[in-house]
Write an enzyme that holds these catalytic residues in place. Structure first.
Site, PDB file in Angstrom:
ATOM      1  N   THR A  30       8.840  -6.942   3.842  1.00  0.00           N
ATOM      2  CA  THR A  30      10.299  -7.077   3.736  1.00  0.00           C
ATOM      3  C   THR A  30      10.720  -8.273   2.902  1.00  0.00           C
ATOM      4  OG1 THR A  30      10.676  -5.964   5.813  1.00  0.00           O
ATOM      5  CG2 THR A  30      12.356  -7.516   5.168  1.00  0.00           C
ATOM      6  N   THR A  81       5.647  -8.554   8.213  1.00  0.00           N
ATOM      7  CA  THR A  81       5.501  -9.238   9.506  1.00  0.00           C
ATOM      8  C   THR A  81       4.714  -8.437  10.559  1.00  0.00           C
ATOM      9  OG1 THR A  81       7.620  -8.358  10.248  1.00  0.00           O
ATOM     10  CG2 THR A  81       7.637 -10.551   9.268  1.00  0.00           C
ATOM     11  N   ASP A  82       4.653  -7.118  10.402  1.00  0.00           N
ATOM     12  CA  ASP A  82       4.042  -6.306  11.471  1.00  0.00           C
ATOM     13  C   ASP A  82       2.651  -6.793  11.872  1.00  0.00           C
ATOM     14  OD1 ASP A  82       6.301  -4.801  11.222  1.00  0.00           O
ATOM     15  OD2 ASP A  82       5.291  -2.887  10.927  1.00  0.00           O
ATOM     16  N   LYS A 102       3.592 -11.363  17.026  1.00  0.00           N
ATOM     17  CA  LYS A 102       4.929 -10.793  16.843  1.00  0.00           C
ATOM     18  C   LYS A 102       5.363 -10.212  18.183  1.00  0.00           C
ATOM     19  CE  LYS A 102       7.706  -7.792  13.919  1.00  0.00           C
ATOM     20  NZ  LYS A 102       7.825  -6.909  12.774  1.00  0.00           N
TER      21      LYS A 102
HETATM   22  N1  GLU Z   1       6.347  -2.808   8.251  1.00  0.00           N
HETATM   23  C1  GLU Z   1       6.397  -3.647   7.102  1.00  0.00           C
HETATM   24  C2  GLU Z   1       5.340  -4.725   7.107  1.00  0.00           C
HETATM   25  O1  GLU Z   1       4.974  -5.295   8.109  1.00  0.00           O
HETATM   26  C3  GLU Z   1       7.744  -4.242   6.860  1.00  0.00           C
HETATM   27  C4  GLU Z   1       8.196  -5.152   7.948  1.00  0.00           C
HETATM   28  C5  GLU Z   1       8.239  -6.576   7.518  1.00  0.00           C
HETATM   29  O2  GLU Z   1       7.852  -6.990   6.435  1.00  0.00           O
HETATM   30  O3  GLU Z   1       8.692  -7.338   8.347  1.00  0.00           O
HETATM   31  O4  GLU Z   1       4.857  -5.005   6.050  1.00  0.00           O
END
Ligand code: GLU
Length: 428
Positions: free
Chosen positions: A83, A159-160, A238
């Site tokens: 993101t 972040t995942d 997380k």
């Molecule tokens: N699901 C994606 C990832 O972890 C986008 C979510 C994000 O970046 O926070 O890459």
């Protein structure tokens, strides 16, 4: 003129028209980025016309070249996707952008007062798609930067699974002498509520003002926009799907707090610093197979048995580290089978207990179930490592050591992932 990705457009449908930035199309759909930051997919056959409002702004001329300030430290930002990268993505029409320093400073001008940035894109991947090879790739790019003598490295990341990557890099990078800070964002940079700028700038403030080597995560401390936590990469998780303060320290206090407003760093829990700084070595992952299974009421031996051909298995047990292995009445006959399956598994596969409570330490000595599992050869007793870091640790050990050695090393504290004394922190 035909509209291209990146152009501001008006899409006319039968009864309405929609304005936004055109994104790259996919087979039957056109995509548009709305002003509120959300993407909308529209079936091509429902589109009456696409009118260009303004052409895509090219990067050239938009950002002036950033001059190096000799008084500021040099850092490198390596981008892997997620993101946090989404603004530049759509502005350039969804095609990979080269994250040049001037683009970043253009997006977040404060950066230019804190550090000299070199920046490059090393991947563009959603973090749920990562595999061990991606960890190796990121580590190799980090090594190149360390050898150039930068003060620190920031890795932007989805972040995942950022806490898996931070754990993996903590194991791979042996004798790391600079900070490596992973930064993500829960909301994309083009949304009013985005956390991208505060997280990235705070990571730069931390690198510029401290000399704490090691892999950490920098994300919002709370729902305000004023502070970030620097959390040890082995003890982070997380803990929320969408809140900006989703990353919490587990079983260990955060290393530092960065005040984004006054640009100051408050040190909280400084890791032990080695006096000697030997050369960075990489101990990479190999293609090993490790499973992760969660215990629940109503387990079947078959579930555990499905991992019989894996190299390792992490069990997320209940409470102190339990799975149902005691037959206590006519309804619990399966449990005997589970115990026998675990005994067989332990002969072939390195099998480790962790706890799904997340906080606290495994103790297999308190209840009979735990004792039976310990006798069967399940490892992990007395460890307070999160299931995710345990998974990464076991895979990394199996990549680098023979099985017998892995069994000896698993419960040892190798990089700070097992604490001697538990710090009494809970949901901070
Ligand atoms: N699901 C994606 C990832 O972890 C986008 C979510 C994000 O970046 O926070 O890459």
């Amino acid at each position: 003129m035909e509209a291209k990705a990146g152009d501001a457009v008006e899409i006319k449908l039968k009864d309405e028209s929609i304005n936004g930035i055109l994104m790259p199309e996919e087979t039957d759909f056109s995509f548009i980025k709305l002003d509120n930051g959300y993407n909308l997919g529209i079936k091509k056959r429902n589109i009456k016309s696409i009118n260009i409002i303004s052409k895509k702004k090219t990067k050239e001329g938009k950002f002036s070249k950033v001059k190096k300030n000799k008084k500021l430290p040099d850092i490198t930002i390596l981008h892997t996707g997620g993101t946090i990268a989404s603004k530049v993505d759509y502005k350039t029409g969804g095609v990979l952008a080269q994250f040049k320093p001037e683009e970043l400073v253009g997006m977040f001008p404060e950066l230019g007062d804190i550090v000299n940035i070199k920046s490059r894109l090393i991947g563009n991947i959603m973090s749920e798609n990562m595999v061990f090879e991606h960890y190796n790739l990121i580590a190799k790019e980090i090594k190149k930067e360390v050898e150039k003598g930068v003060k620190g490295i920031i890795v932007t990341h989805g972040t995942d699974t950022m806490h898996y990557t931070s754990a993996a890099l903590s194991f791979i990078l042996e004798d790391l002498s600079v900070p490596v800070v992973l930064v993500g964002a829960q909301r994309s940079s083009d949304r009013g509520s985005s956390d991208a700028a505060v997280n990235l700038i705070s990571a730069c403030i931390f690198v510029a003002n401290t000399a704490i080597a090691g892999v950490t995560i920098c994300m919002h401390e709370n729902q305000e926009d004023d502070k970030c936590l620097i959390i040890d990469g082995l003890n982070s998780r997380k803990m929320h799907t969408s809140r900006r303060d989703a990353f919490r320290p587990i079983n260990k206090n955060p290393i530092a707090k960065v005040n984004y407003k006054n640009k100051k760093v408050e040190l909280i829990n400084i890791p032990k610093i080695k006096n000697q700084k030997p050369k960075l070595k990489l101990r990479l992952f190999k293609d090993v197979k490790v499973g992760l299974i969660k215990s629940k009421p109503g387990m079947y031996a078959e579930e555990f048995n499905s991992y019989k051909n894996f190299d390792g298995l992490i069990i997320e047990g209940t409470g102190l580290g339990h799975i149902p292995v005691l037959e206590s009445d006519k309804f619990t006959k399966e449990n005997k089978k589970i115990l026998n399956t675990i005994k067989e598994l332990c002969k072939k596969t390195v099998t480790v207990m962790t706890s799904q409570t997340i906080y606290g330490r495994v103790n297999l000595n308190v209840y009979s179930s735990g004792r039976l599992l310990s006798e069967a050869g399940v490892l992990g007793n007395y460890c307070d490592t999160t299931p995710e870091t345990s998974y990464i640790k076991l895979a990394w050990l199996l990549s680098n050591y023979p099985k017998k050695e892995v069994q000896k090393l698993y419960s040892k504290n190798l990089r700070g992932e097992v604490s001697e004394r538990s710090e009494n922190i809970f949901l901070i």
